[in-house]
Write a protein that holds these residues in place. Sequence first.
Motif, PDB file in Angstrom:
ATOM      1  N   VAL A  37      38.196  47.161  23.411  1.00 38.71           N
ATOM      2  CA  VAL A  37      37.234  46.937  24.743  1.00 38.71           C
ATOM      3  C   VAL A  37      38.231  46.828  26.020  1.00 38.71           C
ATOM      4  N   TYR A  38      38.225  47.967  26.717  1.00 35.10           N
ATOM      5  CA  TYR A  38      38.888  47.938  27.994  1.00 35.10           C
ATOM      6  C   TYR A  38      38.112  47.287  29.150  1.00 35.10           C
ATOM      7  N   TYR A  39      38.649  46.545  29.859  1.00 36.29           N
ATOM      8  CA  TYR A  39      37.950  45.726  30.894  1.00 36.29           C
ATOM      9  C   TYR A  39      38.699  45.806  32.231  1.00 36.29           C
ATOM     10  N   CYS A  40      38.112  46.371  33.246  1.00 34.35           N
ATOM     11  CA  CYS A  40      38.538  46.587  34.650  1.00 34.35           C
ATOM     12  C   CYS A  40      38.506  45.028  35.383  1.00 34.35           C
ATOM     13  N   ASN A  41      39.788  44.856  36.135  1.00 34.40           N
ATOM     14  CA  ASN A  41      39.738  43.860  36.928  1.00 34.40           C
ATOM     15  C   ASN A  41      39.987  43.867  38.346  1.00 34.40           C
ATOM     16  N   ALA A  42      39.619  43.399  39.192  1.00 39.54           N
ATOM     17  CA  ALA A  42      39.815  43.403  40.719  1.00 39.54           C
ATOM     18  C   ALA A  42      40.222  41.940  41.052  1.00 39.54           C
ATOM     19  N   VAL A  43      41.048  41.811  42.119  1.00 38.51           N
ATOM     20  CA  VAL A  43      41.322  40.356  42.678  1.00 38.51           C
ATOM     21  C   VAL A  43      41.511  40.914  44.366  1.00 38.51           C
ATOM     22  N   GLY A  44      40.993  40.151  44.918  1.00 37.54           N
ATOM     23  CA  GLY A  44      40.993  40.224  46.427  1.00 37.54           C
ATOM     24  C   GLY A  44      40.346  39.087  47.236  1.00 37.54           C
ATOM     25  N   ASP A  45      39.888  39.436  48.293  1.00 37.97           N
ATOM     26  CA  ASP A  45      39.373  38.380  49.353  1.00 37.97           C
ATOM     27  C   ASP A  45      37.828  38.976  49.857  1.00 37.97           C
ATOM     28  N   HIS A  46      37.037  38.180  49.591  1.00 36.73           N
ATOM     29  CA  HIS A  46      35.416  38.404  50.084  1.00 36.73           C
ATOM     30  C   HIS A  46      35.113  37.904  51.220  1.00 36.73           C
ATOM     31  N   TYR A  47      34.363  38.495  52.218  1.00 36.62           N
ATOM     32  CA  TYR A  47      34.102  38.228  53.519  1.00 36.62           C
ATOM     33  C   TYR A  47      33.386  36.739  53.474  1.00 36.62           C
ATOM     34  N   THR A  48      32.699  36.430  52.704  1.00 36.94           N
ATOM     35  CA  THR A  48      31.933  35.187  52.623  1.00 36.94           C
ATOM     36  C   THR A  48      32.306  34.029  51.646  1.00 36.94           C
ATOM     37  N   SER A  49      32.769  34.615  50.587  1.00 35.08           N
ATOM     38  CA  SER A  49      32.984  33.669  49.339  1.00 35.08           C
ATOM     39  C   SER A  49      34.655  33.440  49.390  1.00 35.08           C
ATOM     40  N   GLY A  50      35.463  34.111  49.917  1.00 33.63           N
ATOM     41  CA  GLY A  50      36.844  34.115  49.811  1.00 33.63           C
ATOM     42  C   GLY A  50      37.445  34.767  48.779  1.00 33.63           C
ATOM     43  N   PHE A  51      38.469  34.150  48.003  1.00 32.25           N
ATOM     44  CA  PHE A  51      39.042  34.874  46.945  1.00 32.25           C
ATOM     45  C   PHE A  51      38.094  34.984  45.692  1.00 32.25           C
ATOM     46  N   PHE A  52      38.493  36.190  45.269  1.00 35.33           N
ATOM     47  CA  PHE A  52      37.565  36.513  43.999  1.00 35.33           C
ATOM     48  C   PHE A  52      38.650  37.077  42.938  1.00 35.33           C
ATOM     49  N   ASN A  53      38.251  37.054  41.655  1.00 37.65           N
ATOM     50  CA  ASN A  53      38.855  37.642  40.483  1.00 37.65           C
ATOM     51  C   ASN A  53      37.888  38.111  39.708  1.00 37.65           C
ATOM     52  N   SER A  54      37.186  39.165  39.605  1.00 33.20           N
ATOM     53  CA  SER A  54      36.299  39.791  38.976  1.00 33.20           C
ATOM     54  C   SER A  54      36.560  40.810  38.056  1.00 33.20           C
ATOM     55  N   TRP A  55      35.446  40.725  36.996  1.00 32.96           N
ATOM     56  CA  TRP A  55      35.594  41.676  35.828  1.00 32.96           C
ATOM     57  C   TRP A  55      34.679  42.379  35.388  1.00 32.96           C
ATOM     58  N   GLY A  56      34.776  43.751  35.014  1.00 34.78           N
ATOM     59  CA  GLY A  56      33.767  44.715  34.398  1.00 34.78           C
ATOM     60  C   GLY A  56      33.153  44.098  33.340  1.00 34.78           C
ATOM     61  N   GLN A  57      32.131  44.978  32.942  1.00 36.16           N
ATOM     62  CA  GLN A  57      31.547  44.582  31.539  1.00 36.16           C
ATOM     63  C   GLN A  57      32.434  45.093  30.389  1.00 36.16           C
ATOM     64  N   GLY A  58      33.162  45.843  30.697  1.00 38.58           N
ATOM     65  CA  GLY A  58      34.077  46.301  29.486  1.00 38.58           C
ATOM     66  C   GLY A  58      33.353  47.792  28.958  1.00 38.58           C
ATOM     67  N   THR A  59      34.423  48.666  28.419  1.00 37.57           N
ATOM     68  CA  THR A  59      34.089  49.857  27.784  1.00 37.57           C
ATOM     69  C   THR A  59      34.826  50.046  26.670  1.00 37.57           C
ATOM     70  N   GLN A  60      34.207  50.471  25.557  1.00 38.15           N
ATOM     71  CA  GLN A  60      34.971  50.690  24.219  1.00 38.15           C
ATOM     72  C   GLN A  60      35.641  51.807  24.220  1.00 38.15           C
ATOM     73  N   VAL A  61      36.838  52.033  23.834  1.00 41.53           N
ATOM     74  CA  VAL A  61      37.526  52.877  23.386  1.00 41.53           C
ATOM     75  C   VAL A  61      37.941  52.830  21.983  1.00 41.53           C
ATOM     76  N   THR A  62      37.738  53.830  21.210  1.00 38.05           N
ATOM     77  CA  THR A  62      37.949  53.987  19.864  1.00 38.05           C
ATOM     78  C   THR A  62      39.012  55.340  19.416  1.00 38.05           C
ATOM     79  N   VAL A  63      39.994  54.898  18.843  1.00 42.03           N
ATOM     80  CA  VAL A  63      40.938  56.080  18.499  1.00 42.03           C
ATOM     81  C   VAL A  63      40.890  56.223  16.923  1.00 42.03           C
ATOM     82  N   SER A  64      40.526  57.252  16.537  1.00 44.18           N
ATOM     83  CA  SER A  64      40.559  57.645  15.074  1.00 44.18           C
ATOM     84  C   SER A  64      41.986  58.174  14.535  1.00 44.18           C
ATOM     85  N   SER A  65      42.160  57.893  13.476  1.00 46.11           N
ATOM     86  CA  SER A  65      43.482  58.297  12.834  1.00 46.11           C
ATOM     87  C   SER A  65      43.255  59.696  12.267  1.00 46.11           C
TER      88      SER A  65
END
Length: 120
Positions: free
Chosen positions: A92-120
Amino acid sequence: QVHLVESGGGLVQSGGSLRLSCAASGNMRTLLVMGWYRQAPGKQRELVATITGGGGQNYADSVKGRFTISRDNAKNTVFLQMNSLKPEDTAVYYCNAVGDHYTSGFFNSWGQGTQVTVSS
């Protein structure tokens, strides 16, 4: 609140390619780093690749030369082009973002994930 929406996962044969996308939304002042992490069954989440706002990139050794991370700063979107996929890239591949929010300051956010399956 920063919201990340991922897309592009799926099932592919070994040697194939996939392109993941992740769009960030919210009242962000700065979006310092965006990246991709992955978690395979029974394993810890690990870094795949990151990219700064200035374009600086970092890759896990296991994906160097096969994966390419890129970013569209105007759209707050990060991409992961995955070529020459191997069964061990299955996770499962997760997106991540780090930055600064106008009202809440620092953030470190994650996506919900997306499945990658590689068959042999």
